[in-house]
Enzyme design. Structure first.
Site, PDB file in Angstrom:
ATOM      1  N   LYS A  29       0.821  -1.183  -0.079  1.00 34.02           N
ATOM      2  CA  LYS A  29       0.128   0.013  -0.114  1.00 34.02           C
ATOM      3  C   LYS A  29       0.825   1.307   0.051  1.00 34.02           C
ATOM      4  O   LYS A  29       2.129   1.263   0.166  1.00 34.02           O
ATOM      5  CB  LYS A  29      -0.988   0.016   1.540  1.00 34.02           C
ATOM      6  CG  LYS A  29      -2.094  -1.136   1.344  1.00 34.02           C
ATOM      7  CD  LYS A  29      -2.771  -1.307   2.498  1.00 34.02           C
ATOM      8  CE  LYS A  29      -3.689  -2.363   2.351  1.00 34.02           C
ATOM      9  NZ  LYS A  29      -4.903  -2.226   3.595  1.00 34.02           N
ATOM     10  N   TYR A  69     -11.963  -2.649  -3.774  1.00 35.64           N
ATOM     11  CA  TYR A  69     -12.651  -2.551  -2.431  1.00 35.64           C
ATOM     12  C   TYR A  69     -14.036  -2.437  -2.415  1.00 35.64           C
ATOM     13  O   TYR A  69     -14.770  -2.314  -1.513  1.00 35.64           O
ATOM     14  CB  TYR A  69     -12.030  -1.477  -1.555  1.00 35.64           C
ATOM     15  CG  TYR A  69     -10.654  -1.742  -0.811  1.00 35.64           C
ATOM     16  CD1 TYR A  69     -10.436  -2.787  -0.272  1.00 35.64           C
ATOM     17  CD2 TYR A  69      -9.505  -1.032  -1.413  1.00 35.64           C
ATOM     18  CE1 TYR A  69      -9.256  -3.171   0.240  1.00 35.64           C
ATOM     19  CE2 TYR A  69      -8.179  -1.192  -0.722  1.00 35.64           C
ATOM     20  CZ  TYR A  69      -8.055  -2.439   0.049  1.00 35.64           C
ATOM     21  OH  TYR A  69      -6.920  -2.691   0.492  1.00 35.64           O
ATOM     22  N   PHE A  77     -15.631   3.539   7.021  1.00 28.31           N
ATOM     23  CA  PHE A  77     -14.066   3.918   6.846  1.00 28.31           C
ATOM     24  C   PHE A  77     -13.922   3.930   5.221  1.00 28.31           C
ATOM     25  O   PHE A  77     -12.640   4.076   4.876  1.00 28.31           O
ATOM     26  CB  PHE A  77     -13.115   2.892   7.532  1.00 28.31           C
ATOM     27  CG  PHE A  77     -13.363   1.626   6.961  1.00 28.31           C
ATOM     28  CD1 PHE A  77     -12.641   0.823   6.144  1.00 28.31           C
ATOM     29  CD2 PHE A  77     -13.945   0.579   8.051  1.00 28.31           C
ATOM     30  CE1 PHE A  77     -12.888  -0.518   5.848  1.00 28.31           C
ATOM     31  CE2 PHE A  77     -14.199  -0.769   7.829  1.00 28.31           C
ATOM     32  CZ  PHE A  77     -13.642  -1.231   6.694  1.00 28.31           C
ATOM     33  N   ARG A 105      -1.355 -14.678   3.596  1.00 27.67           N
ATOM     34  CA  ARG A 105      -2.239 -14.045   4.546  1.00 27.67           C
ATOM     35  C   ARG A 105      -1.706 -14.008   5.888  1.00 27.67           C
ATOM     36  O   ARG A 105      -1.403 -13.141   6.923  1.00 27.67           O
ATOM     37  CB  ARG A 105      -3.498 -14.491   4.487  1.00 27.67           C
ATOM     38  CG  ARG A 105      -4.452 -13.895   3.550  1.00 27.67           C
ATOM     39  CD  ARG A 105      -4.885 -12.879   3.543  1.00 27.67           C
ATOM     40  NE  ARG A 105      -5.861 -12.620   4.574  1.00 27.67           N
ATOM     41  CZ  ARG A 105      -6.902 -11.543   4.525  1.00 27.67           C
ATOM     42  NH1 ARG A 105      -6.775 -10.661   3.647  1.00 27.67           N
ATOM     43  NH2 ARG A 105      -7.561 -11.262   5.799  1.00 27.67           N
ATOM     44  N   THR A 111      -5.606  -8.205  10.014  1.00 27.41           N
ATOM     45  CA  THR A 111      -5.891  -7.104   9.530  1.00 27.41           C
ATOM     46  C   THR A 111      -5.619  -6.053  10.512  1.00 27.41           C
ATOM     47  O   THR A 111      -4.815  -4.897  10.115  1.00 27.41           O
ATOM     48  CB  THR A 111      -7.348  -6.593   9.277  1.00 27.41           C
ATOM     49  OG1 THR A 111      -7.926  -8.029   8.372  1.00 27.41           O
ATOM     50  CG2 THR A 111      -7.823  -5.624   8.595  1.00 27.41           C
ATOM     51  N   ARG A 122       2.683  -6.889   9.190  1.00 27.73           N
ATOM     52  CA  ARG A 122       1.868  -5.910   9.890  1.00 27.73           C
ATOM     53  C   ARG A 122       2.457  -5.927  11.724  1.00 27.73           C
ATOM     54  O   ARG A 122       2.490  -4.925  11.995  1.00 27.73           O
ATOM     55  CB  ARG A 122       0.372  -6.195   9.841  1.00 27.73           C
ATOM     56  CG  ARG A 122      -0.050  -6.035   8.565  1.00 27.73           C
ATOM     57  CD  ARG A 122      -1.357  -6.476   8.286  1.00 27.73           C
ATOM     58  NE  ARG A 122      -2.173  -6.037   6.871  1.00 27.73           N
ATOM     59  CZ  ARG A 122      -3.355  -6.604   6.419  1.00 27.73           C
ATOM     60  NH1 ARG A 122      -3.773  -7.539   7.073  1.00 27.73           N
ATOM     61  NH2 ARG A 122      -3.525  -6.219   5.257  1.00 27.73           N
ATOM     62  N   ASN A 132      -2.148  -0.029   7.422  1.00 29.80           N
ATOM     63  CA  ASN A 132      -1.441  -1.487   7.572  1.00 29.80           C
ATOM     64  C   ASN A 132      -0.643  -1.872   6.473  1.00 29.80           C
ATOM     65  O   ASN A 132      -0.542  -3.273   6.198  1.00 29.80           O
ATOM     66  CB  ASN A 132      -2.369  -2.370   8.068  1.00 29.80           C
ATOM     67  CG  ASN A 132      -3.426  -2.601   7.095  1.00 29.80           C
ATOM     68  OD1 ASN A 132      -3.590  -1.895   5.965  1.00 29.80           O
ATOM     69  ND2 ASN A 132      -4.863  -3.417   7.174  1.00 29.80           N
ATOM     70  N   HIS A 135      -1.707  -5.576   1.357  1.00 27.07           N
ATOM     71  CA  HIS A 135      -2.960  -6.373   1.009  1.00 27.07           C
ATOM     72  C   HIS A 135      -2.790  -7.696   0.485  1.00 27.07           C
ATOM     73  O   HIS A 135      -1.778  -7.836  -0.200  1.00 27.07           O
ATOM     74  CB  HIS A 135      -3.756  -5.603   0.012  1.00 27.07           C
ATOM     75  CG  HIS A 135      -4.804  -6.400  -0.572  1.00 27.07           C
ATOM     76  ND1 HIS A 135      -6.040  -6.595  -0.104  1.00 27.07           N
ATOM     77  CD2 HIS A 135      -4.692  -7.305  -1.668  1.00 27.07           C
ATOM     78  CE1 HIS A 135      -6.826  -7.399  -0.642  1.00 27.07           C
ATOM     79  NE2 HIS A 135      -6.050  -7.893  -1.721  1.00 27.07           N
ATOM     80  N   GLU A 146      -8.999 -10.681  -8.289  1.00 29.54           N
ATOM     81  CA  GLU A 146      -8.132  -9.674  -8.065  1.00 29.54           C
ATOM     82  C   GLU A 146      -6.933  -9.536  -9.009  1.00 29.54           C
ATOM     83  O   GLU A 146      -6.463  -8.654  -9.684  1.00 29.54           O
ATOM     84  CB  GLU A 146      -7.571  -9.755  -6.638  1.00 29.54           C
ATOM     85  CG  GLU A 146      -8.647  -9.029  -5.635  1.00 29.54           C
ATOM     86  CD  GLU A 146      -8.094  -9.246  -4.079  1.00 29.54           C
ATOM     87  OE1 GLU A 146      -6.959  -9.800  -3.936  1.00 29.54           O
ATOM     88  OE2 GLU A 146      -9.117  -9.084  -3.292  1.00 29.54           O
TER      89      GLU A 146
HETATM   90  P1  ADP Z   1      -7.710  -7.220   5.049  1.00 33.44           P
HETATM   91  O1  ADP Z   1      -7.002  -5.986   4.252  1.00 33.44           O
HETATM   92  O2  ADP Z   1      -6.907  -7.724   6.194  1.00 33.44           O
HETATM   93  O3  ADP Z   1      -8.354  -8.241   3.827  1.00 33.44           O
HETATM   94  P2  ADP Z   1     -10.321  -5.981   5.040  1.00 33.44           P
HETATM   95  O4  ADP Z   1     -10.585  -6.395   3.949  1.00 33.44           O
HETATM   96  O5  ADP Z   1     -11.297  -6.284   6.183  1.00 33.44           O
HETATM   97  O6  ADP Z   1      -8.905  -6.622   5.760  1.00 33.44           O
HETATM   98  O7  ADP Z   1     -10.277  -4.381   5.031  1.00 33.44           O
HETATM   99  C1  ADP Z   1      -9.680  -3.756   3.946  1.00 33.44           C
HETATM  100  C2  ADP Z   1      -8.551  -2.636   4.397  1.00 33.44           C
HETATM  101  O8  ADP Z   1      -9.546  -1.877   4.922  1.00 33.44           O
HETATM  102  C3  ADP Z   1      -7.831  -3.244   5.463  1.00 33.44           C
HETATM  103  O9  ADP Z   1      -6.697  -3.885   5.352  1.00 33.44           O
HETATM  104  C4  ADP Z   1      -7.412  -1.907   6.155  1.00 33.44           C
HETATM  105  O10 ADP Z   1      -6.465  -0.994   5.567  1.00 33.44           O
HETATM  106  C5  ADP Z   1      -8.898  -1.244   5.719  1.00 33.44           C
HETATM  107  N1  ADP Z   1      -9.726  -1.193   7.221  1.00 33.44           N
HETATM  108  C6  ADP Z   1     -10.365  -2.334   7.622  1.00 33.44           C
HETATM  109  N2  ADP Z   1     -10.936  -1.964   8.877  1.00 33.44           N
HETATM  110  C7  ADP Z   1     -10.781  -0.660   8.928  1.00 33.44           C
HETATM  111  C8  ADP Z   1     -11.154   0.065  10.149  1.00 33.44           C
HETATM  112  N3  ADP Z   1     -12.010  -0.270  11.073  1.00 33.44           N
HETATM  113  N4  ADP Z   1     -10.773   1.471  10.176  1.00 33.44           N
HETATM  114  C9  ADP Z   1     -10.070   1.925   9.021  1.00 33.44           C
HETATM  115  N5  ADP Z   1      -9.502   0.985   8.254  1.00 33.44           N
HETATM  116  C10 ADP Z   1      -9.952  -0.051   8.094  1.00 33.44           C
END
Ligand code: ADP
Length: 168
Positions: A29, A69, A77, A105, A111, A122, A132, A135, A146
Site C-alpha cells: 500500500k 474494495y 471507513f 495472509r 488486518t 503488519r 497497515n 494487502h 483480483e
Molecule cells: P484485509 O486487508 O486484512 O483483507 P479487510 O478486507 O477487512 O481486511 O479491510 C480492507 C482494508 O480496509 C484493511 O486492510 C484496512 O486498510 C482497512 N480497514 C479495515 N477495517 C478498518 C477500520 N476499522 N478502520 C479503518 N480502516 C480499516
C-alpha cells in the site's frame, strides 16, 4: 514432469508440473512504499520460496481502487480507505506457490496490527489498521478475481531453478 538436477544427489529430480500451485494478489500500500518497505516485503515472499510472476508500481485512479474494495463500500471507513489507497503509488504483485493464498495472509498478519503476531509484516512494521502497509487476497476465488482486475494482460509463466529445492 520437469527434469532438473535437484537435492537428490546426482540423480535427476522430478518436479510434478501438475502439482496444484496457487496464485495470490499481494499489494504494498502507499504507506509501505513511502516507508521504504518494498524490498523487505518482497524479500520475505522470495525467501519463503514463493515465485514472483507479476509486478508493477503505479497509481491507479480512484474508481479502480473503489472497484478493488467494492465489498467494503458500505463501511464507514470506505472513503478514508480510498483516500489512503490513492494517496501515492502502490506495488502490485502476483506470487505463486503451494497454498500461497492462506500462507501469504499468515505472512501479512491480521488486518489490525494490534492483533498481528510479531514476525508478521503488519506485526513488525505498523501500528494502525488504517495504515497497515499491505494487502493479500483472502481466498483462491478472490485471488483469481483480483489478479484478473490488476493484471488483465496475464502474468509471466516461467520455471524457477529453485523449485527442486523447495518442493519434494
Ligand atoms: P484485509 O486487508 O486484512 O483483507 P479487510 O478486507 O477487512 O481486511 O479491510 C480492507 C482494508 O480496509 C484493511 O486492510 C484496512 O486498510 C482497512 N480497514 C479495515 N477495517 C478498518 C477500520 N476499522 N478502520 C479503518 N480502516 C480499516
Amino acid at each position: 514432469c520437469v527434469r532438473s538436477v535437484g537435492p537428490k544427489g546426482n540423480k535427476f529430480h522430478f518436479i510434478n508440473k501438475f502439482r496444484k500451485m496457487e496464485r495470490t494478489y499481494i499489494m504494498i500500500k502507499p504507506d509501505g512504499v513511502q516507508r521504504g518497505l518494498v524490498g523487505e516485503i518482497i524479500k520475505r515472499f522470495e525467501q519463503k520460496g514463493y515465485k514472483l510472476v507479476a509486478m508493477k508500481l503505479w497509481s491507479p485512479p480512484r474508481e479502480f481502487m473503489e472497484k478493488h474494495y467494492a465489498d467494503l463500500s458500505s463501511k464507514g471507513f470506505f472513503a478514508g480507505l480510498i483516500n489512503y489507497m490513492t494517496s501515492g503509488p502502490v506495488v502490485s504483485m502476483v506470487w505463486e506457490g503451494a497454498n500461497v493464498v492462506l500462507e501469504g495472509r499468515k505472512m501479512l498478519g491480521a488486518t489490525k496490527p494490534t492483533d498481528s503476531a510479531m514476525g508478521t509484516i503488519r506485526g513488525d512494521f505498523c501500528i494502525e489498521v488504517g495504515r497497515n502497509i499491505c494487502h493479500g487476497s483472502d481466498s483462491v476465488e478472490s485471488a483469481n478475481a483480483e489478479i484478473a482486475l490488476w493484471f488483465p494482460d496475464g502474468v509471466s509463466e516461467w520455471d524457477s531453478c529453485e523449485s527442486a529445492w523447495i518442493y519434494e
